[in-house]
Design an enzyme around this catalytic site. Structure first.
Site, PDB file in Angstrom:
ATOM      1  N   CYS A  24     -10.593  -3.195  -3.954  1.00 17.56           N
ATOM      2  CA  CYS A  24      -9.668  -4.334  -4.580  1.00 17.56           C
ATOM      3  C   CYS A  24     -10.257  -5.782  -5.196  1.00 17.56           C
ATOM      4  CB  CYS A  24      -9.223  -4.848  -3.744  1.00 17.56           C
ATOM      5  SG  CYS A  24      -8.278  -3.066  -3.757  1.00 17.56           S
TER       6      CYS A  24
ATOM      7  N   CYS B 232      -4.708   0.839  -2.421  1.00 14.48           N
ATOM      8  CA  CYS B 232      -4.199  -0.542  -2.323  1.00 14.48           C
ATOM      9  C   CYS B 232      -2.812  -1.796  -2.606  1.00 14.48           C
ATOM     10  CB  CYS B 232      -5.258  -1.027  -2.266  1.00 14.48           C
ATOM     11  SG  CYS B 232      -7.257  -0.641  -1.258  1.00 14.48           S
TER      12      CYS B 232
ATOM     13  N   CYS C 189     -10.522  -4.581   0.239  1.00 17.63           N
ATOM     14  CA  CYS C 189     -11.164  -3.942   0.682  1.00 17.63           C
ATOM     15  C   CYS C 189     -11.810  -4.316  -0.773  1.00 17.63           C
ATOM     16  CB  CYS C 189     -11.022  -2.443   0.595  1.00 17.63           C
ATOM     17  SG  CYS C 189     -10.105  -2.395  -0.759  1.00 17.63           S
TER      18      CYS C 189
ATOM     19  N   GLU D 187      -3.251  -4.424  -3.054  1.00 14.95           N
ATOM     20  CA  GLU D 187      -3.478  -5.616  -4.425  1.00 14.95           C
ATOM     21  C   GLU D 187      -3.762  -4.165  -5.847  1.00 14.95           C
ATOM     22  OE1 GLU D 187      -5.169  -4.558  -1.047  1.00 14.95           O
ATOM     23  OE2 GLU D 187      -6.148  -6.158  -1.000  1.00 14.95           O
TER      24      GLU D 187
ATOM     25  N   ASN E 177       0.663  -1.254   0.638  1.00 18.63           N
ATOM     26  CA  ASN E 177       0.058  -0.247   0.108  1.00 18.63           C
ATOM     27  C   ASN E 177       0.696   1.095   0.033  1.00 18.63           C
ATOM     28  OD1 ASN E 177       0.357  -0.787   2.846  1.00 18.63           O
ATOM     29  ND2 ASN E 177      -1.174   0.271   3.683  1.00 18.63           N
ATOM     30  N   VAL E 178       0.200   2.533  -0.453  1.00 22.43           N
ATOM     31  CA  VAL E 178       0.924   3.113  -0.649  1.00 22.43           C
ATOM     32  C   VAL E 178      -0.092   4.613  -0.463  1.00 22.43           C
ATOM     33  CG1 VAL E 178       2.739   4.935  -1.834  1.00 22.43           C
ATOM     34  CG2 VAL E 178       2.763   2.863  -1.970  1.00 22.43           C
ATOM     35  N   GLU E 179       0.134   5.411   0.600  1.00 20.31           N
ATOM     36  CA  GLU E 179      -1.199   6.319   0.755  1.00 20.31           C
ATOM     37  C   GLU E 179       0.048   7.790   0.582  1.00 20.31           C
ATOM     38  OE1 GLU E 179      -1.895   4.050   4.888  1.00 20.31           O
ATOM     39  OE2 GLU E 179      -1.309   5.717   5.207  1.00 20.31           O
TER      40      GLU E 179
HETATM   41 ZN   LIG Z   1      -8.444  -2.470  -1.462  1.00 20.45          ZN
END
Ligand SMILES: [Zn+2]
Length: 141
Positions: A94, A55, A91, A57, A44-46
């Protein structure tokens, strides 16, 4: 094809360690086994804007295409974990992404063991819905 779930989970846990998650502090890693036997990963990369957060995925599916995997479906198994190495459910967005990359039979690891994606995303929307329901009177954009 034999699926080495321990190796897949190890790859997901490893890449979770490289996640950029300064806001949620929830590191997530995803590892997918491709139809031709390769393993692709993503983390994940916020983003400070939150809505732009990617996310794990998303990174995995991008890596899948970047690797030139052309089989349909391209993925046969996916393991998504948090930074502690335990499975984390994809989620909703994804699940939809994984549906296009792996289809309903894609195996997704869960705390209770692998399950087909169709268990997590029943009655999924997909490309055939587009072709079957297009309005021929609508001008193309
Ligand atoms: Zn996701």
């Amino acid at each position: 094809m034999t699926i080495d779930w321990a190796a897949l989970r190890a790859a997901a846990t490893d890449v979770a360690g490289r996640a950029y998650a300064p806001y949620s502090r929830l590191r997530v890693g995803a590892a997918g086994l491709t139809a031709d036997g390769r393993v692709v990963t993503g983390c994940n990369v916020e983003n400070a804007s939150f809505g732009l957060t990617l996310c794990a995925e998303c990174g995995l599916v991008s890596a899948l295409h970047a690797a030139g995997v052309s089989a349909v479906p391209a993925l046969v198994a996916v393991d998504v974990v948090a930074g502690d190495g335990a499975p984390l459910a994809p989620c909703g967005r994804c699940r939809q992404l994984l549906q296009e990359a792996g289809g309903a039979a894609l195996l997704v690891d869960t705390a209770d063991g692998p399950v087909p994606l169709s268990d997590l995303l029943p009655a999924a929307f997909g490309g055939p819905d587009l072709s079957a329901r297009r309005d021929p009177a609508q001008p193309e954009g």
